[in-house]
Design a protein around this motif. Structure first.
Motif, PDB file in Angstrom:
ATOM      1  N   LYS A 185      -4.521   6.934  -1.451  1.00 51.16           N
ATOM      2  CA  LYS A 185      -4.173   5.556  -1.084  1.00 51.16           C
ATOM      3  C   LYS A 185      -4.185   4.687  -2.331  1.00 51.16           C
ATOM      4  N   ASP A 236      -8.486   5.338  -2.579  1.00 51.61           N
ATOM      5  CA  ASP A 236      -9.013   6.253  -1.553  1.00 51.61           C
ATOM      6  C   ASP A 236      -8.289   7.591  -1.635  1.00 51.61           C
ATOM      7  N   THR A 288       0.853  -1.192   0.000  1.00 54.90           N
ATOM      8  CA  THR A 288       0.000   0.000   0.000  1.00 54.90           C
ATOM      9  C   THR A 288       0.888   1.241   0.000  1.00 54.90           C
ATOM     10  N   ILE A 343       0.735   5.466   0.523  1.00 56.18           N
ATOM     11  CA  ILE A 343       0.032   6.703   0.845  1.00 56.18           C
ATOM     12  C   ILE A 343       0.831   7.824   0.188  1.00 56.18           C
ATOM     13  N   LYS A 352      -4.165  13.401   0.424  1.00 53.12           N
ATOM     14  CA  LYS A 352      -3.547  12.106   0.588  1.00 53.12           C
ATOM     15  C   LYS A 352      -4.299  11.102  -0.281  1.00 53.12           C
ATOM     16  N   GLU A 369      -3.236   0.696  -3.821  1.00 55.39           N
ATOM     17  CA  GLU A 369      -3.099  -0.702  -3.425  1.00 55.39           C
ATOM     18  C   GLU A 369      -2.462  -1.488  -4.564  1.00 55.39           C
TER      19      GLU A 369
END
Length: 235
Positions: A147, A132, A56, A58, A145, A149
């Protein structure tokens, strides 16, 4: 190109067939994915980070252009922008809107990730899904921010909606601090033949056979030729 390949900026631009000038690239001409350039170095301009053993990311949004700042203000004192003064979405805005679309449709944007290890040295980290986004306070301003994956698939750049599923094998991302330590220890050269081109971060004991990604003792630099010779053999 495989996850873990060590490349120069010129090799990156040759791979993508355009001169990459921005860290966030939501739309890449004639390709079914976007691109981000990231860094988790201490001197990096943005606060990117890995989570979940590197699967992941960020990723922090990007600052307003200096020419759009009011007199006496610097970009790091300004909220990161959703739109340009003209009303057109910035790259932040495009990524953010994409997440809203994902949450309503289930279709996530595919993003190709390159990580800067040191000046002139990059590592290809593979494909991720943008899943996200949020805005959070950072000092005196608000920042984006995002996200992402990791995708356990190899994406065909020409037909992004028809991926071929592959085993991850040992492609779990190696932590940046390990990459930096290995690069310094191996002096930026293949440990087998001394070549400084077509390098790859290689697991000495393959990931598929229990080898760790989180310790420099199990990671080495190999060139493509020596890496092909090795395959999954434990030496």
């Amino acid at each position: 190109m495989n996850r873990g390949d060590v490349i120069s900026y010129n090799q990156m631009t040759m791979e993508e067939e355009f001169s990459i000038q921005r860290g966030m690239n939501y739309t890449v001409s004639n390709k079914g994915y976007g691109i981000i350039l990231m860094s988790v170095r201490s001197d990096a301009p943005y606060e990117d980070r890995f989570e979940d053993n590197g699967t992941t990311i960020i990723y922090e949004g990007h600052d307003v252009q200096a020419n759009y700042c009011p007199k006496g203000k610097a970009p790091k004192q300004m909220d990161q922008p959703m739109k340009l003064p003209s009303g057109i979405l910035t790259e932040n805005g495009k990524f953010y809107q994409s997440v809203l679309n994902f949450k309503s449709t289930g279709f996530a944007k595919t993003i190709k990730v390159y990580e800067k290890i040191k000046s002139g040295i990059w590592v290809y980290n593979g494909y991720f899904r943008l899943i996200d986004a949020w805005i959070e306070k950072s000092g005196v301003r608000n920042v984006f921010k995002f996200k992402l994956e990791m995708i356990d698939e190899e994406i065909d750049a020409k037909v992004a909606d028809k991926p071929t599923v592959l085993e991850l094998e040992h492609n779990r991302l190696i932590p940046t601090q390990v990459k930096v330590e290995v690069w310094k220890r191996d002096k930026g050269r293949c440990v087998k033949c001394g070549s400084n081109v077509n390098l790859h971060y290689d697991h000495i004991i393959p990931f598929s056979k229990g080898g760790a990604s989180t310790t420099a003792a199990n990671i080495q630099l190999l060139c493509a030729k020596c890496n092909l010779r090795k395959h999954d053999n434990i030496e």
